[in-house]
Design a protein around this motif. Structure first.
Motif: not given
Length: 189
Positions: A8-14, A1-6
């Motif tokens: 969040t960044t990926l989710q924001r990008y998507l 599992m990735g960190s929550p910040a990563k």
């Protein structure tokens, strides 16, 4: 599992990709092109990064390649009704390789020569006459495979992103190839 910040960044990008697909693909294409050029410059031995060149490549990718790719893939999916069977994928690859691929390479070579290098048109034209067939034939040995994977397995909204990622490495390859050809010519003299 990735960190929550990563995440969040990926989710924001998507989320941006879903809400603003054209803008997100254009920015992604531009950023990847810029990073590719920085890597290319470093690998080819350039000591000081040519920032103007990087920015102009980003403008070309973000202003042309990303948006044109977005509309091309969207239109192709409408024409072929989103089908992914073998025959349809083959048709999509053929259409892409006979239209968008040659156009992208030709326009980039013109842009690179005239805008980035500030070379007079007649010299750019002569260089294109000499090198364009080789560039396009080389692209045809590789990009049909990318197209096949793209049309067969990649969802529509990620196709320009995949092409931008592949173009990242393609740009490095072309830069290093041009550099080795220049060195070989210099040694021959």
């Amino acid at each position: 599992m990735g960190s929550p910040a990563k995440k969040t960044t990926l989710q924001r990008y998507l989320s941006q990709l879903q809400q603003h697909p054209l803008r997100t693909k254009a920015i992604t294409a531009g950023v990847l092109s810029g990073v590719s050029d920085v890597v290319s410059q470093k690998l080819s031995g350039i000591q000081k990064i040519q920032l103007r060149r990087v920015l102009l490549k980003m403008i070309f990718a973000g202003g042309f390649l990303g948006p044109v790719g977005h509309f091309f893939h969207t239109t192709l999916d409408k024409i072929f009704q989103g089908k992914k069977d073998t025959k349809t994928v083959a048709k999509k690859v053929i259409v892409e390789q006979l239209t968008l691929s040659p156009l992208n390479h030709l326009l980039f070579m013109i842009y690179y020569g005239v805008v980035i290098e500030r070379t007079p048109w007649n010299l750019v034209r002569d260089r294109i006459k000499k090198t364009y067939p080789t560039v396009q034939l080389t692209a045809w040995t590789f990009f049909p495979i990318v197209g096949w994977v793209n049309y067969k397995y990649v969802p529509l909204h990620f196709r320009v992103i995949l092409h931008s990622l592949v173009a990242f490495f393609w740009g490095i390859f072309l830069t290093l190839r041009a550099r080795s050809m220049t060195l070989a010519l210099a040694k021959a003299k």
